[in-house]
Write a protein that holds these residues in place. Sequence first.
Motif, mmCIF file in Angstrom:
data_model
loop_
_atom_site.group_PDB
_atom_site.id
_atom_site.type_symbol
_atom_site.label_atom_id
_atom_site.label_comp_id
_atom_site.label_asym_id
_atom_site.label_seq_id
_atom_site.Cartn_x
_atom_site.Cartn_y
_atom_site.Cartn_z
ATOM 1 N N PHE A 157 32.376 1.456 -42.625
ATOM 2 C CA PHE A 157 31.841 0.127 -42.911
ATOM 3 C C PHE A 157 31.144 -0.531 -41.724
ATOM 4 N N ASN A 158 31.238 0.064 -40.539
ATOM 5 C CA ASN A 158 30.515 -0.463 -39.377
ATOM 6 C C ASN A 158 29.546 0.573 -38.820
ATOM 7 N N ALA A 159 28.989 1.394 -39.724
ATOM 8 C CA ALA A 159 28.055 2.427 -39.300
ATOM 9 C C ALA A 159 26.781 1.839 -38.692
ATOM 10 N N ASN A 160 26.484 0.571 -39.011
ATOM 11 C CA ASN A 160 25.389 -0.142 -38.342
ATOM 12 C C ASN A 160 25.915 -1.497 -37.882
ATOM 13 N N ASP A 161 25.040 -2.295 -37.296
ATOM 14 C CA ASP A 161 25.491 -3.554 -36.692
ATOM 15 C C ASP A 161 25.316 -4.759 -37.597
ATOM 16 N N VAL A 180 27.079 2.198 -31.817
ATOM 17 C CA VAL A 180 26.254 0.985 -31.904
ATOM 18 C C VAL A 180 26.325 0.344 -30.532
ATOM 19 N N GLY A 181 25.233 0.460 -29.775
ATOM 20 C CA GLY A 181 25.259 0.132 -28.354
ATOM 21 C C GLY A 181 25.672 -1.290 -28.037
ATOM 22 N N SER A 182 25.378 -2.232 -28.922
ATOM 23 C CA SER A 182 25.713 -3.628 -28.655
ATOM 24 C C SER A 182 27.212 -3.867 -28.605
ATOM 25 N N ARG A 183 28.003 -2.902 -29.067
ATOM 26 C CA ARG A 183 29.463 -3.067 -29.055
ATOM 27 C C ARG A 183 30.083 -2.703 -27.709
ATOM 28 N N ALA A 184 29.358 -2.005 -26.864
ATOM 29 C CA ALA A 184 29.885 -1.610 -25.565
ATOM 30 C C ALA A 184 30.309 -2.857 -24.775
ATOM 31 N N THR A 242 39.840 8.096 -34.652
ATOM 32 C CA THR A 242 39.704 6.769 -35.231
ATOM 33 C C THR A 242 38.250 6.345 -35.142
ATOM 34 N N SER A 243 37.733 5.742 -36.214
ATOM 35 C CA SER A 243 36.309 5.434 -36.257
ATOM 36 C C SER A 243 36.009 4.426 -37.347
ATOM 37 N N SER A 244 35.015 3.566 -37.072
ATOM 38 C CA SER A 244 34.485 2.689 -38.119
ATOM 39 C C SER A 244 33.033 3.037 -38.417
ATOM 40 N N ILE A 245 32.568 4.192 -37.888
ATOM 41 C CA ILE A 245 31.188 4.608 -38.132
ATOM 42 C C ILE A 245 31.159 5.960 -38.851
ATOM 43 N N ASN A 246 32.245 6.298 -39.550
ATOM 44 C CA ASN A 246 32.317 7.528 -40.334
ATOM 45 C C ASN A 246 31.564 7.289 -41.648
#
Length: 399
Positions: A177-181, A236-240, A262-266
Amino acid sequence: MLNGERKIARPLRWGMVGGGRLGQVGYKHRTGALRDNTAYQLVAGAFDIDPERGKDFGINIGVDGNRCYPDYKTMFAEEALREDGVEVVSIATPNGTHYEICKAALGAGLHVICEKPLFFTSEEGEEIKDLAEKKGKIVGVTYGFSGNQMLLQMRAMIEQGKIGEIRVVDLQYTHGFNANDQADKTSDSQKWRVDPKVAGPSFVLGDLSTHTYYMSQLIMPHMKIKKLLCDRQSFVGSRAPLEDNAFVLMRYENGAVGRLWTSSINAGCMDGHRIRIVGSKASLEWWDSKPNELRYEVQGEPIQTLIRAMPYLDESCNADERLGALHQEGLSESWANIYLKFAIAIDAKNRNDEETLKNLVYPDIDAGLDGIRWIENCVRSADNGASWVEFENIKALLV
């Protein structure tokens, strides 16, 4: 089997901080606590950072408008003046507020049920544990999946030697669900999760994998991590510097090994939450998407699927079932189970019943502390170039 009959003398007077109209978890707390109306009564709340919206929400869920407060400090002070004031409070707010609210609640003489991860540092956790012990209060942590009773079946079978010596622990909690920003920009409940000042030193390690890590410890209480290696990414680079994907390798004190993804970009994954424990004789596997089933694989024998609520299951497992084997249970029942155990723990603490507390299995302050240490060690390893680190009780701020 649970059928709603009272487990404590009377319902606890309960209040909430957060969990209002725009929150993602408030309804889960309420359905969990109020599933057995013999355990809690929701009598007060500071439901929202916007006082008017919070009051409107509270009235719409049946709370007296005079007990819908603009903030938690006002609620604690006003409720302390009432003979029928709150006895326990749930904290369903962003991570960065947990410590101060929990400390204030304990200072006001209240038991606490708090969202995970509890705090940013183990130092804060130790301080709150000491304060809770001094005040004689319970601090519970809402690891909401951990009330699925088939996890207790796994625990019982491991204790009974059904799978032999544990060799491999394979854990996963992923979604897409967080595969994009997009949600980072549009969803208030997502924005703070990727802000280090509010979320703490991690995103998915704290938001997702602490659930799975605690569940593994619930299933295998004697299995302790000796070393771990964590490699985390911000796709998603803005999350760094916060991660949206991470891999953790573990070495246990008994020689077993483990891995966690663990991942939210699966992307495309709706529910990738699973636990597999591999022993020298057999393996056990549980999926959140099929919570009523437990896969039991004995080497050289046909694969077995154990079904919730059946009489062949362990008594500790069936003690928490509610609907019977013909009917499916899920996350709502899991939350109800842990909230009921919180109530039993609070009642026992009020009566100085240490025997009940000693034998009650639920996510307590020690489980919350262990989750903080898990995150700290993962972050330390990842920030050290994904190196192996000893699993330690870290007290340094990692944000």
